[in-house]
Design a protein around this motif. Sequence first.
Motif, mmCIF file in Angstrom:
data_model
loop_
_atom_site.group_PDB
_atom_site.id
_atom_site.type_symbol
_atom_site.label_atom_id
_atom_site.label_comp_id
_atom_site.label_asym_id
_atom_site.label_seq_id
_atom_site.Cartn_x
_atom_site.Cartn_y
_atom_site.Cartn_z
ATOM 1 N N LYS A 84 0.784 -1.224 0.138
ATOM 2 C CA LYS A 84 -0.045 0.025 0.020
ATOM 3 C C LYS A 84 0.879 1.279 0.053
ATOM 4 O O LYS A 84 0.643 2.247 -0.698
ATOM 5 N N LYS A 105 2.425 1.663 -3.395
ATOM 6 C CA LYS A 105 1.655 2.249 -4.489
ATOM 7 C C LYS A 105 1.424 3.595 -4.138
ATOM 8 O O LYS A 105 1.282 4.270 -5.430
ATOM 9 N N GLY A 106 1.242 3.950 -3.158
ATOM 10 C CA GLY A 106 0.881 5.391 -2.815
ATOM 11 C C GLY A 106 2.150 6.115 -3.268
ATOM 12 O O GLY A 106 2.054 7.320 -3.784
ATOM 13 N N TYR A 107 3.234 5.787 -2.765
ATOM 14 C CA TYR A 107 4.581 6.517 -3.083
ATOM 15 C C TYR A 107 4.649 6.786 -4.739
ATOM 16 O O TYR A 107 5.099 7.591 -5.468
ATOM 17 N N LEU A 108 4.613 5.680 -5.199
ATOM 18 C CA LEU A 108 4.814 5.514 -7.030
ATOM 19 C C LEU A 108 3.619 6.192 -7.669
ATOM 20 O O LEU A 108 3.810 6.850 -8.770
ATOM 21 N N ALA A 109 2.488 6.340 -6.922
ATOM 22 C CA ALA A 109 1.587 7.460 -7.544
ATOM 23 C C ALA A 109 2.084 8.813 -7.690
ATOM 24 O O ALA A 109 1.280 9.643 -8.396
ATOM 25 N N THR A 110 2.809 9.447 -6.614
ATOM 26 C CA THR A 110 3.279 10.646 -6.512
ATOM 27 C C THR A 110 4.513 10.831 -7.488
ATOM 28 O O THR A 110 4.842 11.802 -7.399
#
Length: 158
Positions: free
Chosen positions: A149, A152-157
């Motif tokens: 999780k 995924k959050g980091y990669l989305a930014t």
Amino acid sequence: MILVTVGTQLPFDRLVKAVDTFAKDLSRPVLAQIGKGTYTPQNMKWIKNIEPADFDKVFFDASVIVSHAGIGTVLTAKRFGKPIILVPRQASLGEHRNDHQLATVGQLAGRPGIYVAHTDEDLKNYLLDDLDSPSHEDPSEVGRTSLVKYLKGYLATV
């Protein structure tokens, strides 16, 4: 059913006697595995030893486990999803050669499904309570899910 187990190596009459004293006040029947103890319970069923072939069935049928602070019993309670009340043997009372069981409960206290009774009153209160079972979640899976999780959050930014 409440299962009291003292293990097979040493007697633990203090634990057996404590549960026997208030077994008649409990709403569930009690089966005590008393091992090498010399105290004979009067208010609960007892057996010297549980055969290894029968141990899993007895554990499965129990609603709560009361035990010395033996790590094997703790792990078995976790495997079967049973709450366990630990009563550590004390060297000062001649119950063991050292206080490693006090150190064990010091590390385990507060974990889900693990309760530590340092007094007979603690033990009775736990047995009269509706105890939570340990979590069936695999801690490695919880950690893995959390990491995924986060990534995924980091990669989305990015």
